[in-house]
Design a protein around this motif. Structure first.
Motif, short mmCIF file in Angstrom:
data_model
loop_
_atom_site.label_atom_id
_atom_site.label_comp_id
_atom_site.label_asym_id
_atom_site.label_seq_id
_atom_site.Cartn_x
_atom_site.Cartn_y
_atom_site.Cartn_z
N PRO A 159 0.83 -1.21 0.00
CA PRO A 159 0.00 0.00 0.00
C PRO A 159 0.87 1.26 0.00
O PRO A 159 1.98 1.24 0.53
N PRO A 160 0.38 2.35 -0.56
CA PRO A 160 1.19 3.57 -0.64
C PRO A 160 1.16 4.40 0.65
O PRO A 160 1.82 5.43 0.74
N HIS A 161 0.39 3.95 1.64
CA HIS A 161 0.11 4.82 2.79
C HIS A 161 1.17 4.79 3.91
O HIS A 161 1.10 5.58 4.83
N TYR A 162 2.09 3.82 3.85
CA TYR A 162 2.98 3.64 5.00
C TYR A 162 4.44 3.70 4.60
O TYR A 162 4.78 3.91 3.44
N ASP A 163 5.30 3.43 5.58
CA ASP A 163 6.73 3.39 5.38
C ASP A 163 7.10 2.46 4.22
O ASP A 163 6.42 1.45 3.99
N SER A 164 8.20 2.79 3.52
CA SER A 164 8.53 1.98 2.34
C SER A 164 9.35 0.72 2.66
O SER A 164 9.66 -0.06 1.77
N MET A 165 9.70 0.52 3.95
CA MET A 165 10.49 -0.68 4.27
C MET A 165 9.63 -1.94 4.17
O MET A 165 8.57 -2.01 4.77
N ILE A 166 10.08 -2.91 3.38
CA ILE A 166 9.26 -4.12 3.20
C ILE A 166 9.93 -5.39 3.72
O ILE A 166 9.29 -6.43 3.80
N ALA A 167 11.20 -5.31 4.03
CA ALA A 167 11.89 -6.50 4.56
C ALA A 167 13.21 -6.10 5.20
O ALA A 167 13.75 -5.03 4.92
N LYS A 168 13.69 -7.00 6.05
CA LYS A 168 15.03 -6.82 6.62
C LYS A 168 15.80 -8.10 6.35
O LYS A 168 15.30 -9.19 6.64
N VAL A 169 16.96 -7.95 5.75
CA VAL A 169 17.82 -9.12 5.55
C VAL A 169 18.89 -9.07 6.63
O VAL A 169 19.61 -8.07 6.74
N ILE A 170 18.96 -10.11 7.44
CA ILE A 170 19.98 -10.16 8.49
C ILE A 170 20.87 -11.38 8.20
O ILE A 170 20.34 -12.48 8.01
N THR A 171 22.17 -11.15 8.12
CA THR A 171 23.07 -12.29 7.94
C THR A 171 24.07 -12.29 9.08
O THR A 171 24.36 -11.25 9.66
N TYR A 172 24.58 -13.46 9.39
CA TYR A 172 25.52 -13.55 10.51
C TYR A 172 26.54 -14.65 10.25
O TYR A 172 26.33 -15.54 9.42
N GLY A 173 27.63 -14.52 10.98
CA GLY A 173 28.70 -15.51 10.83
C GLY A 173 29.71 -15.33 11.93
O GLY A 173 29.62 -14.40 12.73
N ARG A 174 30.72 -16.21 11.95
CA ARG A 174 31.74 -16.22 13.00
C ARG A 174 32.47 -14.87 13.09
O ARG A 174 32.90 -14.46 14.15
N ASN A 175 32.62 -14.21 11.96
CA ASN A 175 33.30 -12.91 11.97
C ASN A 175 32.67 -11.99 10.93
O ASN A 175 31.79 -12.39 10.17
N ARG A 176 33.15 -10.75 10.88
CA ARG A 176 32.55 -9.72 10.01
C ARG A 176 32.64 -10.12 8.54
O ARG A 176 31.68 -9.98 7.78
N GLU A 177 33.79 -10.62 8.18
CA GLU A 177 34.03 -11.04 6.79
C GLU A 177 32.95 -12.02 6.32
O GLU A 177 32.35 -11.85 5.25
#
Ligand code: ADP
Length: 454
Positions: A379-397
């Motif tokens: 819908p056009p009425h709200y914030d444009s954020m539609i998803a969050k991608v979260i990734t993780y691992g042992r280190n930043r790389e």
């Protein structure tokens, strides 16, 4: 223990709350606007009540309708999510008057931290460093200029009721000051119905680093480490990660200690975030405290293994925190990219519409928090954020490599999104080497050819 929760929100956070409630055996009631009937949280909640037309002011911000729905469905608590009524003290009080538990801190804490000039005062009282600035609100132009000169240019003029990067203007010298001061006041008045502003020294290229805290009803407070949210466009966060690639172990310890000190000084209950700006020399300064769950909370969850929404529900139920500071371990690196329905080739204009094909990424180390699906119409009425991608691992790389891979896999057709843009950032050597400050995106947009990310 809370038995049934009304979720006074929409989108991915509403779904996130449904999921936490399901795991705790708590029943859920979704309230929704006419535009959200097809939303996933409405379909997955145990019950749902339509509370009005699409416009937020006629639905998600209508506290009386939400309370009425709560009474009809006999819920014992309301989770406000973020945005909408999450930091509305009147709503928290209305809930209390109706004997419904508002999942969040006291109305007093919301009032005190909701006014950013007052919040500075609270931080000063708790001996937490704040950015040099005005002593509260400055309500006339002449006085404001005197204050600005005393602080020293550049300064930033900020709305006391501010949020979402609105009502903020930078003045680089005395000549530009009047225009910026009045613009900030007008924008604040329009956005928040409150034109009051205060002034801070403007730091040229700081890092935005925030500390997650949790407090129970018995005065116990812990922190769950920091999130580095320096990658911002127009003061709005875009990419968040933990731990910060920038701060030292010593700074980390001091910031954690100060965030807990501030929360304890007000007997803070629930989840909250203490936000700081950090300069090149690792000096850190309080800017505000958000008295709610934040968009980027998932990063902390993946780093600590603690489910923050479940913790909110347990705390609101009167449970004691089941761990102390020393029990909290930071076991890996996590990063989040916000996926927005917006078009980078048209200056990031919102791009609502129907998703014709949807294929989210998966596999090891990838979490997607989203309420959308193939065939869903944004819908056009709200914030444009539609998803969050979260990734993780042992280190930043590893976390970053995984993010690159996940964004590459993400298929959303029918609408424009910022996925390619985020992927370009993830690959950019400046970001990759941990050097991004709050100025980074502005500089990136100046130097990067547009066809790289559109
Ligand atoms: P909001 O509540 O609207 O999000 P904040 O006070 O949290 O506003 O600030 C949002 C962002 O604006 C910060 O992360 C930072 O990038 C920028 N900002 C705010 N205050 C300052 C300051 N004094 N100096 C430099 N940048 C600032």
């Amino acid at each position: 223990m809370i038995k049934k929760v009304l979720i006074a929100n929409r989108g991915e956070i509403a779904l996130r709350i449904v999921r936490a409630c399901n795991e705790l055996g708590i029943k859920t009631l979704a309230v929704y606007s006419e535009a959200d009937e097809q939303s996933l949280h409405v379909q997955l909640a145990d019950e749902a009540i339509c509370i009005g037309p699409a416009t937020s002011s006629q639905s998600y911000l209508k506290s009386d309708r939400i309370i009425a729905a709560a009474e009809i469905a006999n819920v014992d608590a309301i989770h406000p999510g973020y945005g909408f009524l999450a930091e509305n003290a009147d709503f928290a009080e209305q809930c209390a008057d109706c004997k419904i538990k508002f999942i969040g801190p006291s109305a007093d804490a919301i009032v005190n931290f909701g006014d950013k000039a007052k919040a500075r005062g609270m931080a000063t009282k708790a001996k937490v460093p704040v950015i040099p600035g005005s002593d509260g609100v400055v309500d006339n132009e002449k006085k404001a200029l005197t204050v600005a000169k005393k602080i020293g240019f550049p300064v930033i003029i900020k709305a006391v009721a501010g949020g979402g990067g609105k009502g903020m203007r930078v003045a680089h010298n005395a000549v530009a000051f009047a225009k910026e001061y009045n613009s900030a006041r007008n924008e604040a008045d329009k956005a928040f119905g409150n034109g009051a502003v205060y002034i801070e020294k403007f730091l040229e290229a700081p890092r935005h680093i925030e500390i997650q805290v949790l407090g129970d009803q018995y005065g116990n407070v812990v922190h769950l480490g920091e999130r580095d949210c320096s990658v911002q466009r127009r003061h709005q966060k875009l990419i968040e990660e933990a731990p910060s690639p920038f701060i030292s172990e010593d700074t980390r310890k001091k910031m954690g200690r100060d965030a807990v000190k501030l929360a304890k000084s007000v007997k803070y209950e629930g989840a909250g975030t203490v936000e700081f700006l950090v300069d090149d020399e690792q000096n850190y300064y309080f800017i505000e405290m958000n008295t709610r769950i934040q968009v980027e909370h998932g990063v902390t969850e993946e780093v600590t293994g603690i489910d923050l929404v479940k913790e909110q529900l347990l705390i609101a139920s009167g449970e004691k925190l089941s761990y102390e500071q020393k029990d909290i371990k930071f076991i890996r690196h996590a990063i989040e990219c916000r996926v927005c329905a917006e078009d980078p080739s048209r200056n990031f204009a919102p791009c609502p519409g129907e998703i014709s094909l949807y294929y989210p990424p998966g596999g090891h180390g990838v979490r997607i928090d989203s309420h959308v699906y193939g065939g869903y119409s944004i819908p056009p009425h709200y914030d444009s954020m539609i998803a969050k991608v979260i990734t993780y691992g042992r280190n930043r790389e590893l976390a970053l490599d995984r993010m690159d891979r996940a964004l590459k896999e993400y298929i959303i057709r029918g609408i424009a999104t910022n996925i390619s843009f985020s992927r370009t950032i993830i690959k950019d050597p400046t970001f990759r080497s941990g050097q991004a400050t709050t100025k980074y995106i502005e500089e990136f947009l100046k130097r990067a050819p547009k066809n790289l990310y559109t």
